[in-house]
Design a protein around this motif. Structure first.
Motif, PDB file in Angstrom:
ATOM      1  N   PRO A 112      -6.675   8.655   3.376  1.00 33.65           N
ATOM      2  CA  PRO A 112      -5.870   9.210   2.281  1.00 33.65           C
ATOM      3  C   PRO A 112      -5.426  10.636   2.576  1.00 33.65           C
ATOM      4  CG  PRO A 112      -8.175   9.210   1.636  1.00 33.65           C
ATOM      5  CD  PRO A 112      -8.107   8.472   2.970  1.00 33.65           C
ATOM      6  N   SER A 142       0.827  -1.213   0.000  1.00 32.58           N
ATOM      7  CA  SER A 142       0.000   0.000   0.000  1.00 32.58           C
ATOM      8  C   SER A 142       0.863   1.266   0.000  1.00 32.58           C
ATOM      9  CB  SER A 142      -0.950   0.000   1.197  1.00 32.58           C
ATOM     10  OG  SER A 142      -1.672   1.201   1.225  1.00 32.58           O
ATOM     11  N   ARG A 143       1.952   1.213   0.820  1.00 30.78           N
ATOM     12  CA  ARG A 143       2.828   2.393   0.863  1.00 30.78           C
ATOM     13  C   ARG A 143       3.534   2.610  -0.481  1.00 30.78           C
ATOM     14  NH1 ARG A 143       3.934   0.284   6.144  1.00 30.78           N
ATOM     15  NH2 ARG A 143       5.774  -0.800   5.312  1.00 30.78           N
ATOM     16  N   GLY A 188       4.228   8.175   1.473  1.00 33.86           N
ATOM     17  CA  GLY A 188       4.204   6.879   2.147  1.00 33.86           C
ATOM     18  C   GLY A 188       3.790   6.988   3.611  1.00 33.86           C
ATOM     19  N   ASP A 189       3.753   5.914   4.311  1.00 31.65           N
ATOM     20  CA  ASP A 189       3.372   5.871   5.739  1.00 31.65           C
ATOM     21  C   ASP A 189       4.628   5.626   6.546  1.00 31.65           C
ATOM     22  OD1 ASP A 189       2.202   5.679   8.135  1.00 31.65           O
ATOM     23  OD2 ASP A 189       0.880   3.969   7.654  1.00 31.65           O
ATOM     24  N   LEU A 224       1.286  10.174  -3.452  1.00 36.79           N
ATOM     25  CA  LEU A 224       0.447  10.494  -2.308  1.00 36.79           C
ATOM     26  C   LEU A 224       1.211  10.404  -0.995  1.00 36.79           C
ATOM     27  CD1 LEU A 224      -2.819   8.616  -3.369  1.00 36.79           C
ATOM     28  CD2 LEU A 224      -2.237  10.998  -3.702  1.00 36.79           C
ATOM     29  N   ARG A 250       2.459   1.755  -3.337  1.00 36.94           N
ATOM     30  CA  ARG A 250       1.477   2.256  -4.325  1.00 36.94           C
ATOM     31  C   ARG A 250       1.202   3.725  -4.131  1.00 36.94           C
ATOM     32  NH1 ARG A 250      -0.158   1.623  -9.314  1.00 36.94           N
ATOM     33  NH2 ARG A 250      -2.394   2.133  -9.617  1.00 36.94           N
ATOM     34  N   ARG A 251       1.068   4.201  -2.931  1.00 39.82           N
ATOM     35  CA  ARG A 251       0.823   5.609  -2.646  1.00 39.82           C
ATOM     36  C   ARG A 251       2.004   6.462  -3.054  1.00 39.82           C
ATOM     37  NH1 ARG A 251      -3.235   6.847   0.905  1.00 39.82           N
ATOM     38  NH2 ARG A 251      -2.042   8.577   1.762  1.00 39.82           N
TER      39      ARG A 251
END
Length: 277
Positions: free
Chosen positions: A37, A12-13, A23-24, A21, A15-16
């Protein structure tokens, strides 16, 4: 609460991050805020750069495209535009130019002398005689030109009398020879060339005198300054006393009673007279 597997969080990170967008960085798999988001980074600047137009006001029109520059004139057109125009008054002057030319030519041309008095009137009255005496020449009647009329009538009174009464009255009166009985070439016999109309009553006495003067002096060739000068001054000039008397209303019949030195015309035909000695 179900724990999300680490490999799913990592995917997920990534992809973001690929979508820009972010990362986390927390690394915690159980915090609920990691699933929200993040707001788009470019949305705020775009909103601040283009504020919304106030409600109820139309957007300003786009500036008009300037027209192309005019096409330059050809040399012929440019020369025509530079040529001086004919002023309006020149056309009026050209319009009256033929009139001025006519007047100028008339002023330089010698005008024919206008004949007045008995000879002027007689020239007009002679139109009545043209059919029998065309141009004063012999036709249905005798001619006047070349002095012929003077041979027939050496005295103007005899010619006036014959024009006044005509062939019919001479025949009624029994007068066989009119004019000079001793005429060179033979006397003229009444009616020999056809009937001569009597003009008394059709023409005025003044007109009869005038046409006789025209026949004697203009057509017949009598010299008003020579042999026939006295006759001319008495009968046919503009100041002639006989002409003045008839103009004032006098009559041929009794003319001898008012003008001295002339033969009587009378009220009926009488034989003609030979030339004076």
């Amino acid at each position: 609460m179900t724990e999300i597997p680490e490999h799913l969080l990592k995917r997920s990170r990534d992809r973001r991050a690929a979508l820009g967008l972010g990362g986390d960085d927390a690394g915690s798999g159980g915090d609920a805020t990691e699933n929200k988001p993040a707001p788009a980074a470019s949305a705020a600047p775009a909103a601040s750069a283009a504020p919304a137009a106030p409600a109820g006001r139309a957007a300003a029109p786009a500036p008009a495209t300037p027209p192309p520059p005019p096409k330059p004139d050809t040399p012929v057109v440019a020369a025509y535009k530079k040529r001086r125009r004919v002023p309006f008054w020149a056309m009026a002057a050209l319009g009256v130019l033929p009139v001025w030319a006519f007047l100028y030519a008339r002023a330089l041309t010698e005008q024919p002398e206008e004949v007045a008095g008995p000879l002027g009137i007689g020239a007009e009255v002679f139109a009545n005689c043209q059919s029998c005496h065309p141009g004063g020449n012999e036709g249905a009647g005798y001619g006047f030109v070349g002095g012929e009329v003077l041979l027939t009538f050496p005295h103007i009174e005899d010619q006036i009398r014959y024009v006044y009464f005509g062939t019919e009255q001479y025949n009624i009166a029994g007068v066989q020879i009119y004019g000079n009985p001793d005429r060179e070439g033979g006397a003229h016999i009444t009616g020999a060339m056809g009937p001569m109309p009597g003009w008394g009553g059709s023409l005025t006495d003044e007109e009869i005198l005038s046409v006789v003067c025209h026949e004697r002096y203009t057509l017949g060739g009598a010299d008003p300054t020579g042999e026939y000068a006295e006759e001319y001054e008495t009968w046919c000039s503009e100041e002639a006393p006989v002409f003045a008397d008839l103009e004032a209303g006098g009559a041929l019949a009794d003319l001898d009673q008012r003008v001295e030195g002339i033969m009587p015309i009378g009220t009926e035909p009488i034989p003609g007279s030979p030339p004076s000695e």
